[in-house]
Design an enzyme around this catalytic site. Structure first.
Site, PDB file in Angstrom:
ATOM      1  N   LYS A  81       1.102  -1.201   0.034  1.00 19.52           N
ATOM      2  CA  LYS A  81      -0.034   0.233  -0.029  1.00 19.52           C
ATOM      3  C   LYS A  81       0.998   0.648   0.320  1.00 19.52           C
ATOM      4  O   LYS A  81       1.109   2.192  -0.412  1.00 19.52           O
ATOM      5  CB  LYS A  81      -0.740  -0.064   1.278  1.00 19.52           C
ATOM      6  CG  LYS A  81      -1.959  -1.092   0.836  1.00 19.52           C
ATOM      7  CD  LYS A  81      -2.639  -1.422   2.213  1.00 19.52           C
ATOM      8  CE  LYS A  81      -3.956  -2.102   2.266  1.00 19.52           C
ATOM      9  NZ  LYS A  81      -4.731  -2.752   3.617  1.00 19.52           N
TER      10      LYS A  81
ATOM     11  N   GLN B 163      -4.353  -1.720   9.267  1.00 19.63           N
ATOM     12  CA  GLN B 163      -4.449  -3.000   9.418  1.00 19.63           C
ATOM     13  C   GLN B 163      -5.041  -3.603   9.967  1.00 19.63           C
ATOM     14  O   GLN B 163      -4.254  -3.556  11.008  1.00 19.63           O
ATOM     15  CB  GLN B 163      -2.930  -3.045   8.094  1.00 19.63           C
ATOM     16  CG  GLN B 163      -2.331  -4.466   7.269  1.00 19.63           C
ATOM     17  CD  GLN B 163      -3.423  -4.744   6.377  1.00 19.63           C
ATOM     18  OE1 GLN B 163      -4.205  -3.721   6.085  1.00 19.63           O
ATOM     19  NE2 GLN B 163      -3.574  -4.958   6.244  1.00 19.63           N
TER      20      GLN B 163
ATOM     21  N   ASP C  81     -10.536   3.390   4.370  1.00 19.28           N
ATOM     22  CA  ASP C  81     -11.449   1.997   4.557  1.00 19.28           C
ATOM     23  C   ASP C  81     -13.039   1.754   4.191  1.00 19.28           C
ATOM     24  O   ASP C  81     -13.341   0.608   3.806  1.00 19.28           O
ATOM     25  CB  ASP C  81     -10.837   1.163   6.088  1.00 19.28           C
ATOM     26  CG  ASP C  81      -9.090   0.508   5.892  1.00 19.28           C
ATOM     27  OD1 ASP C  81      -9.721   0.006   4.346  1.00 19.28           O
ATOM     28  OD2 ASP C  81      -8.734   0.316   6.189  1.00 19.28           O
TER      29      ASP C  81
HETATM   30  N1  GUN Z   1      -7.067  -7.104   6.725  1.00 21.95           N
HETATM   31  C1  GUN Z   1      -7.409  -7.468   5.275  1.00 21.95           C
HETATM   32  N2  GUN Z   1      -8.055  -6.731   4.138  1.00 21.95           N
HETATM   33  C2  GUN Z   1      -8.186  -5.624   4.611  1.00 21.95           C
HETATM   34  C3  GUN Z   1      -8.002  -3.977   4.469  1.00 21.95           C
HETATM   35  O1  GUN Z   1      -9.057  -3.145   3.567  1.00 21.95           O
HETATM   36  N3  GUN Z   1      -7.640  -3.079   5.028  1.00 21.95           N
HETATM   37  C4  GUN Z   1      -7.264  -2.603   6.362  1.00 21.95           C
HETATM   38  N4  GUN Z   1      -7.233  -1.964   7.752  1.00 21.95           N
HETATM   39  N5  GUN Z   1      -6.545  -4.315   7.182  1.00 21.95           N
HETATM   40  C5  GUN Z   1      -7.389  -5.681   6.155  1.00 21.95           C
END
Ligand code: GUN
Length: 294
Positions: free
Chosen positions: A53, A97, A120
């Protein structure tokens, strides 16, 4: 029939190029978009996701500072860090995350992120706005990426039967919600199947579009798929493979080789949904920064 591949990597790179243009435009107008991708602890998969990311942000001209916090951080310290990011004018998007290490309380952390910075789309305010059909609310990146993939292969869900396998808050539940809304590129009849569903195969074979986010390697076999279906595989599972340098390889939730002979379109793993999640997150960050700039 051998299904065509849905090239998420290529589609995501087109979106990332559009994002880079928007980021440049915003920067020239005095607001460089900023995303804080917060990693707590050392979970190897989370480390990889956050690194990807951040790299995607850097390539698109989005500011993405290092935000690695120790696994033993207390709940109140973590909430304080989120609060600092809420107040930081250089940061327009915040993502923490998931999963967080035990015993941290994810729900409380999600609640602390300002909804305006919740790229998110996990804050209850954004979930509620999405469910009530508000198209301005941040939509979670993976479901939005799935809808975008369907668009790019010109598969309109309207009137079709979408079967979603998996009811997570991150993928299954929101994608079922989004694709059943009275909106363009939605309007589907949706069945949400999960780990307690009786006869998954019978349900799976109803799907003109089958979206699988159940978290089990090779769970969907060809007999569970309607001939000609569009199959979207959200799973990322490690399976042992001594022929690989790392000792493992990544596979989806769908038995790819067999299902490819039944479906009309299918996403590969890796290179299908995964790259789209990152691209849509960047798009949400641009949206957040654009609102701050306005
Ligand atoms: N863990 C798995 N997918 C995601 C996501 O799209 N965002 C976040 N913050 N954590 C995740």
């Amino acid at each position: 029939m051998t299904a065509e591949l849905i090239d998420g990597k290529q589609i995501a790179s087109e979106i990332r190029a559009e994002v880079a243009e928007s980021a440049l435009d915003l920067t020239e107008r005095g607001t460089r978009p900023g995303l804080a991708a917060v990693l707590v602890g050392d979970d190897p998969a989370s480390q990889v996701y956050v690194r990807m990311k951040k790299r995607a942000c850097e390539e698109a001209g989005i500011y993405a500072p290092d935000m690695h916090l120790p696994a033993d951080i207390s709940q109140s310290e973590l909430l304080d860090r989120v609060e600092q990011l809420n107040e930081d004018p250089k940061i327009h998007g915040i993502l923490v995350q998931l999963p967080l290490p035990d015993p941290l309380d994810e729900a409380e952390v999600m609640l602390r992120v300002r909804p305006e910075k919740d790229v998110d789309g996990f804050h209850p305010v954004n979930v509620g706005r999405m469910v009530s059909g508000d198209m301005d609310a941040f939509r979670p990146a993976t479901p939005a990426g799935i809808q975008e993939l369907l668009k790019r292969i010109d598969c309109d869900p309207q009137g079709k039967h979408v079967v979603v396998m998996g009811r997570s808050n991150i993928v299954g539940r929101p994608v079922a919600e989004i694709l059943s809304q009275k909106q363009p590129w939605a309007n589907a009849t949706v069945t949400l199947a999960h780990s307690r569903t009786h006869d998954m195969g019978e349900i799976g074979r109803l799907g003109d579009i089958l979206i699988v986010a159940i978290g089990r390697a090779d769970f969907v076999t060809p007999d569970m798929v309607k001939p000609g279906a569009v199959v979207i595989d959200v799973g990322v599972n490690r399976v042992d493979d001594p022929t690989r340098e790392k000792g493992y390889r990544l596979v989806g939730d769908v038995e790819f080789d067999g299902v490819r002979e039944v479906a009309s379109w299918i996403t590969p793993v890796p290179g299908g949904v995964g790259p789209m999640t990152i691209a849509m997150l960047l798009k949400n960050t641009i949206k957040a920064a654009g609102r701050f700039a306005a």
